[in-house]
Design a protein around this motif. Structure first.
Motif, PDB file in Angstrom:
ATOM      1  N   THR A 129      17.308 -41.502  32.620  1.00 50.39           N
ATOM      2  CA  THR A 129      16.700 -42.009  31.642  1.00 50.39           C
ATOM      3  C   THR A 129      15.516 -41.472  31.196  1.00 50.39           C
ATOM      4  O   THR A 129      14.675 -41.916  30.283  1.00 50.39           O
ATOM      5  N   ASP A 142      23.814 -41.477  28.881  1.00 55.36           N
ATOM      6  CA  ASP A 142      22.465 -42.054  29.051  1.00 55.36           C
ATOM      7  C   ASP A 142      21.455 -41.323  27.777  1.00 55.36           C
ATOM      8  O   ASP A 142      20.322 -41.701  27.414  1.00 55.36           O
ATOM      9  N   ARG A 143      21.762 -40.144  27.548  1.00 57.74           N
ATOM     10  CA  ARG A 143      20.973 -39.269  26.643  1.00 57.74           C
ATOM     11  C   ARG A 143      21.847 -38.995  25.322  1.00 57.74           C
ATOM     12  O   ARG A 143      21.317 -38.243  24.588  1.00 57.74           O
ATOM     13  N   ASP A 188      15.680 -39.395  37.415  1.00 60.77           N
ATOM     14  CA  ASP A 188      16.219 -40.433  36.737  1.00 60.77           C
ATOM     15  C   ASP A 188      16.393 -39.928  35.016  1.00 60.77           C
ATOM     16  O   ASP A 188      15.786 -39.428  34.470  1.00 60.77           O
ATOM     17  N   THR A 231       9.259 -40.917  27.663  1.00 65.55           N
ATOM     18  CA  THR A 231       9.775 -42.377  27.862  1.00 65.55           C
ATOM     19  C   THR A 231       9.108 -43.098  28.984  1.00 65.55           C
ATOM     20  O   THR A 231       9.198 -43.923  29.354  1.00 65.55           O
TER      21      THR A 231
END
Length: 310
Positions: free
Chosen positions: A300, A179-180, A298, A280
């Motif tokens: 994200t 995700d990163r 999370d 974000t």
């Protein structure tokens, strides 16, 4: 004078309450906070109850050391004028409520010497100044070498990479969370298993994972340096023979200094350093409890900002 503030009343217990502020002195400023950031390092340790004993710690506690807003009152000896937009690294102005950090508040009183004037147009990105300055401190200390490898592609790792590039060197970045892995600009992000190199001159850890210390030592060249730029609540250990064979050097990077804040602000204002794309998630103060959960859990969420204007 009162303010609305986020209060940690105990581990994983967050409330939003009205608190009384200390009276400002001659060199103080009163700042109406527009935005404050949630740190996934030290603040997470306080939130989880895992922070080792630390001077000034305890509950109830107002967290947050990343805040920006407008000066609404300035003492006769203060360095700012009403209407200036400033970054403030928290405050300790809440009476019996501990303000070890103290930035997650709608209003605060601070010694003007702790604040830095910034461009109002930075908006919520203005609250990232301390984190960016911490990255600069790790890279630009007097005895520091520019890193070949940065471990971790969260918001801190991205800032390290951007400041490294602004300093003239392109690093490799490791990340294990898919995700990163996106969002790199001018450098490569790879999984460590896909990296064959064992000759890095300088490795900076932005992951805060102390269990990787032996891995870092195995990846440096002889005489190479490992920089621990995270915060590590548990004792760190490493195997001595490999470090001995490498003649490894170990450096610990602490938080920013006032000079780092000024230098980092100047990098931003000249366009050498961008803070774009790092925030974000945003939340109102009313959603603070949920915002902290998201910030810490999370993957994200690179950076959560509390918006005190809404």
């Amino acid at each position: 004078m009162d303010a609305t503030a986020v209060i940690l009343t105990g581990p994983k217990e967050i409330d939003v309450q009205t608190v009384a502020l200390s009276d400002p002195g001659a060199a103080d400023i009163v700042v109406e906070i527009a935005h404050s950031g949630i740190s996934t390092g030290t603040e997470k340790l306080f939130w989880s109850g895992n922070m080792p004993p630390f001077p000034g710690m305890g509950y109830p506690l107002i967290p947050g050391y990343e805040a920006s807003g407008e000066v609404v009152e300035a003492g006769p000896d203060a360095d700012f004028a009403v209407g200036d937009h400033v970054f403030v690294p928290g405050a300790n102005c809440y009476g019996d409520v501990k303000g070890l950090f103290g930035g997650a508040s709608s209003r605060l009183v601070s010694d003007s010497a702790r604040a830095v004037k910034i461009d109002r147009q930075m908006g919520p990105e203005g609250s990232l100044l301390a984190l960016a300055a911490t990255a600069r401190h790790a890279i630009c200390a007097p005895i520091a070498e520019l890193p070949d490898l940065i471990v971790g592609h969260g918001v801190f790792g991205r800032l390290l990479a951007r400041i490294c590039i602004a300093s003239g060197k392109t690093p490799t970045v490791w990340e294990v969370n898919t995700d990163r892995m996106a969002g790199a600009d001018g450098y490569d992000v790879i999984h460590p298993d896909a990296d064959p190199r064992h000759d890095y001159g300088c490795v900076i850890d932005a992951s805060g994972n102390g269990d990787l210390l032996n891995t870092f030592v195995s990846r440096i060249a002889k005489g190479g340096e490992v920089v621990l730029a995270g915060f590590y609540p548990e004792p760190l250990t490493f195997a001595f023979p490999p470090a001995f064979m490498k003649e490894a050097r170990l450096r610990i990077a602490a938080e920013w200094t006032s000079d780092d804040l000024i230098a980092t602000r100047d990098l931003i204002e000249t366009g050498a350093l961008s803070l774009a794309g790092l925030i974000t998630h945003q939340s109102s103060q009313a959603g603070a409890a949920s915002a902290y959960q998201t910030a810490f859990n999370d993957p994200t969420c690179l950076k959560m900002i509390l918006n005190w204007e809404h």
